[in-house]
Design a protein around this motif. Structure first.
Motif, mmCIF file in Angstrom:
data_model
loop_
_atom_site.group_PDB
_atom_site.id
_atom_site.type_symbol
_atom_site.label_atom_id
_atom_site.label_comp_id
_atom_site.label_asym_id
_atom_site.label_seq_id
_atom_site.Cartn_x
_atom_site.Cartn_y
_atom_site.Cartn_z
ATOM 1 N N VAL A 3 20.112 33.622 143.961
ATOM 2 C CA VAL A 3 19.203 34.589 144.573
ATOM 3 C C VAL A 3 19.885 35.256 145.771
ATOM 4 O O VAL A 3 19.859 36.488 145.913
ATOM 5 C CB VAL A 3 17.894 33.895 145.013
ATOM 6 C CG1 VAL A 3 17.089 34.797 145.943
ATOM 7 C CG2 VAL A 3 17.060 33.526 143.798
ATOM 8 N N SER A 17 14.791 42.107 143.647
ATOM 9 C CA SER A 17 13.563 41.618 143.024
ATOM 10 C C SER A 17 13.472 42.070 141.572
ATOM 11 O O SER A 17 13.130 41.284 140.680
ATOM 12 C CB SER A 17 12.352 42.119 143.811
ATOM 13 O OG SER A 17 11.154 41.772 143.144
ATOM 14 N N ILE A 22 11.712 38.480 140.122
ATOM 15 C CA ILE A 22 10.985 37.652 141.087
ATOM 16 C C ILE A 22 10.223 38.594 142.015
ATOM 17 O O ILE A 22 10.788 39.590 142.497
ATOM 18 C CB ILE A 22 11.945 36.771 141.915
ATOM 19 C CG1 ILE A 22 12.706 35.798 140.996
ATOM 20 C CG2 ILE A 22 11.187 35.985 142.988
ATOM 21 C CD1 ILE A 22 13.770 34.996 141.698
ATOM 22 N N HIS A 26 7.894 36.805 147.339
ATOM 23 C CA HIS A 26 8.460 35.463 147.127
ATOM 24 C C HIS A 26 9.949 35.471 147.464
ATOM 25 O O HIS A 26 10.471 34.504 148.051
ATOM 26 C CB HIS A 26 8.239 35.047 145.670
ATOM 27 C CG HIS A 26 8.744 33.660 145.361
ATOM 28 N ND1 HIS A 26 8.206 32.534 145.955
ATOM 29 C CD2 HIS A 26 9.739 33.235 144.547
ATOM 30 C CE1 HIS A 26 8.849 31.458 145.514
ATOM 31 N NE2 HIS A 26 9.786 31.867 144.650
ATOM 32 N N LEU A 27 10.628 36.539 147.120
ATOM 33 C CA LEU A 27 12.053 36.666 147.418
ATOM 34 C C LEU A 27 12.284 36.671 148.934
ATOM 35 O O LEU A 27 13.219 36.031 149.429
ATOM 36 C CB LEU A 27 12.587 37.967 146.787
ATOM 37 C CG LEU A 27 14.089 38.005 146.455
ATOM 38 C CD1 LEU A 27 14.436 36.941 145.436
ATOM 39 C CD2 LEU A 27 14.459 39.392 145.920
ATOM 40 N N ARG A 29 10.344 35.316 151.183
ATOM 41 C CA ARG A 29 10.103 33.964 151.698
ATOM 42 C C ARG A 29 11.310 33.060 151.442
ATOM 43 O O ARG A 29 11.683 32.243 152.280
ATOM 44 C CB ARG A 29 8.837 33.371 151.049
ATOM 45 C CG ARG A 29 7.538 33.982 151.575
ATOM 46 C CD ARG A 29 6.329 33.138 151.178
ATOM 47 N NE ARG A 29 6.156 33.085 149.728
ATOM 48 C CZ ARG A 29 5.426 33.979 149.053
ATOM 49 N NH1 ARG A 29 4.848 35.001 149.677
ATOM 50 N NH2 ARG A 29 5.277 33.855 147.745
ATOM 51 N N GLN A 30 11.911 33.202 150.253
ATOM 52 C CA GLN A 30 13.094 32.397 149.934
ATOM 53 C C GLN A 30 14.246 32.691 150.897
ATOM 54 O O GLN A 30 14.940 31.778 151.355
ATOM 55 C CB GLN A 30 13.552 32.666 148.495
ATOM 56 C CG GLN A 30 12.773 31.882 147.437
ATOM 57 C CD GLN A 30 13.479 31.923 146.097
ATOM 58 O OE1 GLN A 30 13.858 32.998 145.618
ATOM 59 N NE2 GLN A 30 13.651 30.775 145.489
ATOM 60 N N ALA A 33 13.517 31.234 154.317
ATOM 61 C CA ALA A 33 13.668 29.767 154.280
ATOM 62 C C ALA A 33 15.140 29.376 154.294
ATOM 63 O O ALA A 33 15.541 28.391 154.934
ATOM 64 C CB ALA A 33 12.973 29.209 153.047
ATOM 65 N N MET A 34 15.974 30.168 153.597
ATOM 66 C CA MET A 34 17.403 29.880 153.543
ATOM 67 C C MET A 34 18.038 30.084 154.921
ATOM 68 O O MET A 34 18.852 29.268 155.369
ATOM 69 C CB MET A 34 18.070 30.799 152.509
ATOM 70 C CG MET A 34 19.500 30.425 152.163
ATOM 71 S SD MET A 34 20.116 31.427 150.791
ATOM 72 C CE MET A 34 21.704 30.631 150.533
ATOM 73 N N ASP A 37 17.045 27.246 157.141
ATOM 74 C CA ASP A 37 17.756 26.021 156.784
ATOM 75 C C ASP A 37 19.196 26.068 157.291
ATOM 76 O O ASP A 37 19.740 25.061 157.748
ATOM 77 C CB ASP A 37 17.727 25.841 155.257
ATOM 78 C CG ASP A 37 18.362 24.537 154.827
ATOM 79 O OD1 ASP A 37 17.945 23.482 155.321
ATOM 80 O OD2 ASP A 37 19.294 24.575 153.994
#
Length: 296
Positions: A3, A17, A22, A26-27, A29-30, A33-34, A37
């Protein structure tokens, strides 16, 4: 990672997307989150456009390497399970091993070039002991084996010979040598075959004059070259002596021993080892067919 690489390729969430199928929220948010992290910003935002950061560029290179390694690992595991790659741990007796193994490995390597080999040579008892302790998985031996513990296939039979110095009087004799003649000589014999060879002479009412018991094979050659005695050896040992100043003679006594390839019953052979056993069985069958055709 896939992704992230797609977002980095387009620097646009909407296009990424559509490509990934996807939903854009949602993309997003991913991606967030990455970044959380990783503890770094992978892109800077400018209206609807993304610009990859220096950290993002570095991560692109790392992701490509990791995905490439993942694919290579999956392919190699598949090859190993199918027997097309992997390692084969072989133990072999010193004499027959040099006769059979080079031909087997040469032919097998043409079919499965990714397979690697680990070979250990010794006498039959030591090879079987190594097999028993799981230090090798296949063993080429010249001895009877416990069929409750091991499976195997007969590879072939071979006679025994006498190895004589060129300076020895018996070297001039062209005929086969009798046990009676050999009983008059100092004999050099394999340590692991001592009892068996003594029994040959005992059964004939003779006594064997054992001058030296040896292991490994080269010790016998050195003794014979110095004319210290006559060595009694399996016929497959001949391959080691072709370039040495010694004479080979057959024995009148027809002594035949069987060579076998064995493996443990309680051990599951790897894919490569199973393929190797199948290949040896195929070679053996082809050789038998050739002999049959010749006789007919």
């Amino acid at each position: 990672m896939k992704v992230f690489l797609k977002i980095a390729e387009y620097e646009n969430l909407s296009r990424a997307s559509d490509e990934l199928h996807i939903a854009q929220p949602h993309l997003t948010r991913q991606l967030k989150a990455m970044e959380k992290d990783m503890g770094v910003s992978l892109f800077t935002r400018e209206k609807k456009r993304l610009h990859i950061t220096r950290e993002g560029v570095y991560l692109v290179h790392q992701c490509r390497e990791m995905l490439s390694l993942e694919e290579e690992t999956r392919n190699r595991l598949l090859e190993m399970s199918q027997g097309t790659a992997g390692r084969i741990y072989l133990g072999a007796i010193e004499t027959a091993g040099t006769v059979f193994l080079p031909d087997w490995i040469e032919g097998f390597q043409k079919r499965y070039p990714l397979v690697r080999y680990y070979i250990w040579t010794a006498n039959s008892e030591d090879v079987v002991e190594r097999l028993r302790h799981h230090l090798i998985d296949l063993a080429l031996i010249r001895t009877k084996f416990d069929k409750e513990q091991y499976e195997g296939m007969p590879i072939g039979q071979e006679r025994w010979i006498a190895l004589i110095s060129r300076d020895h009087p018996l070297a001039r004799k062209k005929e086969k040598l009798s046990l009676e003649e050999l009983s008059q000589e100092s004999l050099i014999i394999p340590t692991t075959r001592s009892r068996e060879i003594r029994d040959w002479f005992g059964d004939a009412g003779l006594s064997a004059n054992i001058f030296c018991e040896f292991s490994p094979l080269m010790n016998a050659l050195v003794m014979v070259e110095r004319n210290l005695g006559i060595a009694i050896l399996p016929e497959s040992a001949i391959v080691h002596f072709k370039m040495h100043p010694v004479v080979i003679r057959q024995l009148q006594k027809e002594v035949v021993t069987e060579v076998s390839l064995i493996w443990r019953k309680d051990n599951t052979l790897s894919g490569a080892e199973q393929k190797f056993v199948e290949y040896v069985r195929e070679v053996k069958a082809n050789d038998e067919n050739k002999i049959s055709e010749t006789n007919n």
